[in-house]
Design a protein around this motif. Structure first.
Motif, PDB file in Angstrom:
ATOM      1  N   ARG A 287       0.828  -1.200   0.000  1.00 40.07           N
ATOM      2  CA  ARG A 287       0.000   0.000   0.000  1.00 40.07           C
ATOM      3  C   ARG A 287       0.868   1.257   0.000  1.00 40.07           C
ATOM      4  O   ARG A 287       0.584   2.220  -0.738  1.00 40.07           O
ATOM      5  CB  ARG A 287      -0.923   0.006   1.223  1.00 40.07           C
ATOM      6  N   ALA A 288       1.931   1.254   0.809  1.00 38.05           N
ATOM      7  CA  ALA A 288       2.814   2.416   0.876  1.00 38.05           C
ATOM      8  C   ALA A 288       3.464   2.704  -0.477  1.00 38.05           C
ATOM      9  O   ALA A 288       3.582   3.861  -0.901  1.00 38.05           O
ATOM     10  CB  ALA A 288       3.889   2.189   1.937  1.00 38.05           C
TER      11      ALA A 288
ATOM     12  N   ALA B  26      12.732   4.169   0.890  1.00 42.36           N
ATOM     13  CA  ALA B  26      12.696   4.199   2.357  1.00 42.36           C
ATOM     14  C   ALA B  26      11.707   3.177   2.910  1.00 42.36           C
ATOM     15  O   ALA B  26      11.986   2.502   3.910  1.00 42.36           O
ATOM     16  CB  ALA B  26      12.325   5.603   2.828  1.00 42.36           C
ATOM     17  N   ALA B  27      10.551   3.034   2.255  1.00 38.89           N
ATOM     18  CA  ALA B  27       9.551   2.063   2.708  1.00 38.89           C
ATOM     19  C   ALA B  27      10.088   0.642   2.595  1.00 38.89           C
ATOM     20  O   ALA B  27       9.903  -0.181   3.501  1.00 38.89           O
ATOM     21  CB  ALA B  27       8.271   2.222   1.893  1.00 38.89           C
TER      22      ALA B  27
ATOM     23  N   TYR C 272      11.086  -2.114   5.599  1.00 37.42           N
ATOM     24  CA  TYR C 272      10.556  -3.485   5.612  1.00 37.42           C
ATOM     25  C   TYR C 272      11.685  -4.493   5.801  1.00 37.42           C
ATOM     26  O   TYR C 272      11.605  -5.382   6.667  1.00 37.42           O
ATOM     27  CB  TYR C 272       9.812  -3.779   4.306  1.00 37.42           C
ATOM     28  N   PHE C 273      12.752  -4.369   5.005  1.00 35.84           N
ATOM     29  CA  PHE C 273      13.848  -5.339   5.077  1.00 35.84           C
ATOM     30  C   PHE C 273      14.581  -5.262   6.418  1.00 35.84           C
ATOM     31  O   PHE C 273      15.142  -6.257   6.879  1.00 35.84           O
ATOM     32  CB  PHE C 273      14.822  -5.119   3.926  1.00 35.84           C
TER      33      PHE C 273
ATOM     34  N   LEU D 238      16.021  -1.886  -9.895  1.00 36.13           N
ATOM     35  CA  LEU D 238      17.090  -1.002  -9.422  1.00 36.13           C
ATOM     36  C   LEU D 238      16.735  -0.400  -8.063  1.00 36.13           C
ATOM     37  O   LEU D 238      17.586  -0.298  -7.183  1.00 36.13           O
ATOM     38  CB  LEU D 238      17.338   0.114 -10.433  1.00 36.13           C
ATOM     39  N   LEU D 239      15.465  -0.010  -7.899  1.00 41.57           N
ATOM     40  CA  LEU D 239      15.048   0.571  -6.623  1.00 41.57           C
ATOM     41  C   LEU D 239      15.064  -0.471  -5.519  1.00 41.57           C
ATOM     42  O   LEU D 239      15.450  -0.185  -4.381  1.00 41.57           O
ATOM     43  CB  LEU D 239      13.656   1.181  -6.746  1.00 41.57           C
ATOM     44  N   VAL D 240      14.632  -1.685  -5.841  1.00 43.80           N
ATOM     45  CA  VAL D 240      14.650  -2.759  -4.847  1.00 43.80           C
ATOM     46  C   VAL D 240      16.082  -3.036  -4.405  1.00 43.80           C
ATOM     47  O   VAL D 240      16.370  -3.156  -3.208  1.00 43.80           O
ATOM     48  CB  VAL D 240      14.015  -4.043  -5.413  1.00 43.80           C
TER      49      VAL D 240
END
Length: 209
Positions: A9-10, A22-23, A27-28, A157-159
């Protein structure tokens, strides 16, 4: 699963690259290795095969809601998404059953993937019990997983950037370790974020002295 649905959702509610990263990093930082592996699997664009046919889900949704079939079909036509429609209608299935608070990895291994070996009656009973137990956001994500249609609006790339920041490793190393076929399990994720000692890390993506 609730934590992953909150992440979904974020990510869906922002277009900011920094907020998405950042979200995922948060989480990680808080999730177990096994949950992180499954989250990475979906965030990187991988999907499991469809486990339940759309026609069956629609039939079960109509019966469970106890609403006229035409009304459910009209709702589906307006919403335009089967997973979202089922999540919306699940609010009509108020139940005193215990809420299913299993982790993402337990959901995948003990609930969702188990459907492969069950007949239609068993699948129906299992899925109807989920619809009675889950809040809207979690139900929506679970339904998307069932139909093999879960897509997350982030690039690989973002992950990799989020995991690299969490593991304090260069993003290039994370990207290289994510290449190829891998299983979303605890062992893989621990290898993914393992320190790079340079001399022995054969996954290093560039020459080293």
């Amino acid at each position: 699963m609730k934590r992953f649905s909150d992440l979904y959702r974020a990510l869906d509610q922002t277009t900011s690259t920094n907020k998405k990263v950042a979200a995922m990093r948060r989480y990680f930082e808080s999730a177990s290795a096994s949950d992180s592996a499954w989250a990475l699997y979906f965030l990187s664009g991988r999907r499991i095969k469809r486990l339940v046919g759309a026609a069956n889900l629609r039939q079960w949704m109509i019966k469970a809601s106890e609403l006229p079939a035409w009304l459910v079909e009209e709702t589906y036509a307006n919403v335009g998404d089967l997973a979202e429609t089922a999540a919306l209608l699940s609010d009509t299935l108020a139940s005193c059953e215990t809420v299913n608070e299993q982790s993402l990895s337990d959901w995948m291994n003990k609930e969702i993937l188990v459907l492969r070996d069950e007949d239609l009656d068993q699948q129906r009973e299992r899925i109807l019990s989920w619809w009675k137990q889950l809040d809207y956001d979690t139900c929506y994500v679970v339904n998307k997983l069932l139909t093999g249609a879960l897509r997350v609006g982030v690039s690989q790339l973002l992950v990799a950037r989020a995991i690299a920041e969490h593991a304090d490793l260069p993003r290039e190393i994370i990207l290289h370790r994510m290449m190829g076929h891998w299983q979303p399990d605890e062992q893989f994720y621990k290898r993914l974020i393992a320190p790079d000692d340079g001399a022995t890390d054969h996954t290093r993506p560039y020459p080293f002295c």
